[in-house]
Design a protein around this motif. Sequence first.
Motif, PDB file in Angstrom:
ATOM      1  N   ALA A  90     -64.370 -22.365 -11.899  1.00  0.00           N
ATOM      2  CA  ALA A  90     -63.694 -21.223 -11.275  1.00  0.00           C
ATOM      3  C   ALA A  90     -64.652 -20.034 -11.281  1.00  0.00           C
ATOM      4  N   TYR A  91     -64.465 -19.158 -10.315  1.00  0.00           N
ATOM      5  CA  TYR A  91     -65.203 -17.889 -10.267  1.00  0.00           C
ATOM      6  C   TYR A  91     -66.705 -18.085 -10.494  1.00  0.00           C
ATOM      7  N   GLY A  92     -67.262 -19.091  -9.827  1.00  0.00           N
ATOM      8  CA  GLY A  92     -68.712 -19.276  -9.863  1.00  0.00           C
ATOM      9  C   GLY A  92     -69.223 -20.110 -11.024  1.00  0.00           C
ATOM     10  N   GLY A  93     -68.348 -20.517 -11.956  1.00  0.00           N
ATOM     11  CA  GLY A  93     -68.796 -21.362 -13.073  1.00  0.00           C
ATOM     12  C   GLY A  93     -68.196 -22.750 -12.962  1.00  0.00           C
ATOM     13  N   GLU A  94     -68.914 -23.733 -13.456  1.00  0.00           N
ATOM     14  CA  GLU A  94     -68.393 -25.111 -13.514  1.00  0.00           C
ATOM     15  C   GLU A  94     -68.790 -25.691 -14.850  1.00  0.00           C
ATOM     16  N   LEU A  95     -68.011 -26.647 -15.369  1.00  0.00           N
ATOM     17  CA  LEU A  95     -68.339 -27.223 -16.677  1.00  0.00           C
ATOM     18  C   LEU A  95     -69.735 -27.830 -16.687  1.00  0.00           C
ATOM     19  N   LYS A  96     -70.161 -28.382 -15.558  1.00  0.00           N
ATOM     20  CA  LYS A  96     -71.491 -29.007 -15.523  1.00  0.00           C
ATOM     21  C   LYS A  96     -72.605 -28.002 -15.853  1.00  0.00           C
ATOM     22  N   ASP A  97     -72.353 -26.719 -15.622  1.00  0.00           N
ATOM     23  CA  ASP A  97     -73.394 -25.700 -15.865  1.00  0.00           C
ATOM     24  C   ASP A  97     -73.617 -25.455 -17.355  1.00  0.00           C
ATOM     25  N   VAL A  98     -72.600 -25.751 -18.167  1.00  0.00           N
ATOM     26  CA  VAL A  98     -72.723 -25.478 -19.610  1.00  0.00           C
ATOM     27  C   VAL A  98     -72.691 -26.754 -20.462  1.00  0.00           C
ATOM     28  N   CYS A  99     -72.268 -27.854 -19.864  1.00  0.00           N
ATOM     29  CA  CYS A  99     -72.170 -29.110 -20.631  1.00  0.00           C
ATOM     30  C   CYS A  99     -73.567 -29.648 -20.953  1.00  0.00           C
ATOM     31  N   VAL A 100     -73.743 -30.169 -22.160  1.00  0.00           N
ATOM     32  CA  VAL A 100     -75.002 -30.856 -22.471  1.00  0.00           C
ATOM     33  C   VAL A 100     -74.789 -32.371 -22.604  1.00  0.00           C
ATOM     34  N   SER A 101     -73.617 -32.778 -23.064  1.00  0.00           N
ATOM     35  CA  SER A 101     -73.373 -34.219 -23.185  1.00  0.00           C
ATOM     36  C   SER A 101     -71.880 -34.476 -23.373  1.00  0.00           C
ATOM     37  N   ALA A 102     -71.511 -35.714 -23.200  1.00  0.00           N
ATOM     38  CA  ALA A 102     -70.115 -36.101 -23.454  1.00  0.00           C
ATOM     39  C   ALA A 102     -70.100 -37.458 -24.131  1.00  0.00           C
ATOM     40  N   ARG A 103     -69.119 -37.655 -24.989  1.00  0.00           N
ATOM     41  CA  ARG A 103     -68.932 -38.980 -25.596  1.00  0.00           C
ATOM     42  C   ARG A 103     -67.948 -39.745 -24.728  1.00  0.00           C
ATOM     43  N   LEU A 104     -68.401 -40.885 -24.201  1.00  0.00           N
ATOM     44  CA  LEU A 104     -67.583 -41.669 -23.272  1.00  0.00           C
ATOM     45  C   LEU A 104     -67.182 -42.996 -23.901  1.00  0.00           C
ATOM     46  N   LEU A 105     -65.979 -43.424 -23.552  1.00  0.00           N
ATOM     47  CA  LEU A 105     -65.470 -44.732 -23.962  1.00  0.00           C
ATOM     48  C   LEU A 105     -65.323 -45.587 -22.709  1.00  0.00           C
ATOM     49  N   ASP A 106     -65.978 -46.724 -22.719  1.00  0.00           N
ATOM     50  CA  ASP A 106     -65.876 -47.646 -21.583  1.00  0.00           C
ATOM     51  C   ASP A 106     -64.573 -48.437 -21.723  1.00  0.00           C
ATOM     52  N   PRO A 107     -63.649 -48.319 -20.758  1.00  0.00           N
ATOM     53  CA  PRO A 107     -62.348 -48.983 -20.921  1.00  0.00           C
ATOM     54  C   PRO A 107     -62.404 -50.494 -20.726  1.00  0.00           C
ATOM     55  N   LYS A 108     -63.576 -51.010 -20.333  1.00  0.00           N
ATOM     56  CA  LYS A 108     -63.686 -52.473 -20.169  1.00  0.00           C
ATOM     57  C   LYS A 108     -64.338 -53.110 -21.386  1.00  0.00           C
ATOM     58  N   THR A 109     -65.396 -52.473 -21.902  1.00  0.00           N
ATOM     59  CA  THR A 109     -66.111 -53.073 -23.051  1.00  0.00           C
ATOM     60  C   THR A 109     -65.712 -52.390 -24.361  1.00  0.00           C
ATOM     61  N   PHE A 110     -65.079 -51.233 -24.252  1.00  0.00           N
ATOM     62  CA  PHE A 110     -64.671 -50.395 -25.398  1.00  0.00           C
ATOM     63  C   PHE A 110     -65.877 -49.830 -26.156  1.00  0.00           C
ATOM     64  N   ALA A 111     -67.048 -49.885 -25.510  1.00  0.00           N
ATOM     65  CA  ALA A 111     -68.255 -49.286 -26.111  1.00  0.00           C
ATOM     66  C   ALA A 111     -68.147 -47.769 -26.010  1.00  0.00           C
ATOM     67  N   ILE A 112     -68.660 -47.099 -27.045  1.00  0.00           N
ATOM     68  CA  ILE A 112     -68.648 -45.636 -27.061  1.00  0.00           C
ATOM     69  C   ILE A 112     -70.099 -45.165 -27.036  1.00  0.00           C
ATOM     70  N   ALA A 113     -70.391 -44.196 -26.161  1.00  0.00           N
ATOM     71  CA  ALA A 113     -71.781 -43.721 -26.059  1.00  0.00           C
ATOM     72  C   ALA A 113     -71.813 -42.225 -25.808  1.00  0.00           C
ATOM     73  N   ASP A 114     -72.811 -41.571 -26.391  1.00  0.00           N
ATOM     74  CA  ASP A 114     -73.049 -40.163 -26.085  1.00  0.00           C
ATOM     75  C   ASP A 114     -73.977 -40.107 -24.886  1.00  0.00           C
ATOM     76  N   VAL A 115     -73.495 -39.482 -23.825  1.00  0.00           N
ATOM     77  CA  VAL A 115     -74.214 -39.524 -22.552  1.00  0.00           C
ATOM     78  C   VAL A 115     -74.665 -38.106 -22.184  1.00  0.00           C
ATOM     79  N   PRO A 116     -75.963 -37.906 -21.902  1.00  0.00           N
ATOM     80  CA  PRO A 116     -76.427 -36.569 -21.528  1.00  0.00           C
ATOM     81  C   PRO A 116     -75.868 -36.156 -20.166  1.00  0.00           C
ATOM     82  N   VAL A 117     -75.732 -34.856 -19.974  1.00  0.00           N
ATOM     83  CA  VAL A 117     -75.049 -34.361 -18.770  1.00  0.00           C
ATOM     84  C   VAL A 117     -75.698 -34.869 -17.491  1.00  0.00           C
TER      85      VAL A 117
END
Length: 309
Positions: free
Chosen positions: A145-172
Amino acid sequence: MMKDNMDYYDLFAAQLPRERLYKNEPMKLHTSFRVGGPADVLFLPESEEELILALKLAREASVPCTVIGNGSNLLVRDGGLSGLTIKLGEPFSGIEISGDLITARAGESLAHVARAALEACLTGLEFASGIPGSVGGGMAMDAGAYGGELKDVCVSARLLDPKTFAIADVPVQDLCMAYRSTRMLQTGELVLKASFRLQKGDYTTIRDKMDDLNQRRRDKQPLNFPSAGSTFKRPEGHFAGQLIEQAGLKGVSVGGAQVSPKHAGFIVNAGDATAKDILDLMALVTKRVYEQSGVQLEPEVRILGEDLQ
Ligand SMILES: Cc1cc2nc3c(=O)[nH]c(=O)nc-3n(C[C@H](O)[C@H](O)[C@H](O)COP(=O)(O)OP(=O)(O)OC[C@H]3O[C@@H](n4cnc5c(N)ncnc54)[C@H](O)[C@@H]3O)c2cc1C
């Protein structure tokens, strides 16, 4: 695949805590639009272990599975959601701050994260302070909103794969985040947490900016009616609300759905709207705007579920 939602319920109730498992749960209770038919089964997990167990049970039985956050960008059709719906809420909240890095779990509200940044005198998340979503939903949508987006400040996210159930820290850079479009929406991977790099700032300046942006929301947006925020994405070089207004559609209704007279970019539930009313109005708006301006609008709201039989 099982068809009977009774079977679905029994399947999950055999292994998941029944007090957080709901049968035929109206999705209108879980969406900011206040519309939507029932989820066959809704589960509110309290831990990652429960979340993974529920995903595994659904996968083993080939039961369709939908994961939602705060429901503030969802339009669930009147026939409801088939299979298992998992809502990541309060038990998945939590914020950690380390220097200028702020990490929040998927169920945390974006407003709380922005507030925590303010308290720590960190600037960069002011734009998110009025977005009524969760961190998980916000990351999936690349909310902004108002010129900002989460992608501009995010560095990484922890993702869970719903098929393999693997968890990984993924860079933005591997999350493919762009305006309202992300890898998570493509793959169905679940966000468990996300980290944002902010900058040291001045408390009063940050607070004043948040206050100003939230005042602008109150002045411009129909916050007193249920909605899912902007109904359509911003087309390249245009504003959806402006195009809709120019097409003469401000205030136009279908059933209980209305193009907000306050902000044409919002379709609101003006009283007892059905999902069909909203979808029909979206179709009308899309058609008229295309006829008037040649611009093809695309929904920003995520449309889920099935029509009434
Ligand atoms: C009054 C109002 C104002 C709004 N203003 C803005 C705004 O300024 N900017 C903006 O961008 N949006 C805005 N929105 C829309 C909405 O708040 C955002 O899109 C928000 O990020 C959605 O988060 P949520 O938790 O509600 O997600 P939901 O609506 O529950 O889900 C949205 C999508 O994310 C997916 N999802 C949810 N949680 C996860 C997870 N943990 N992992 C992976 N995927 C997940 C869902 O499957 C779905 O596809 C507004 C909405 C309202 C009602």
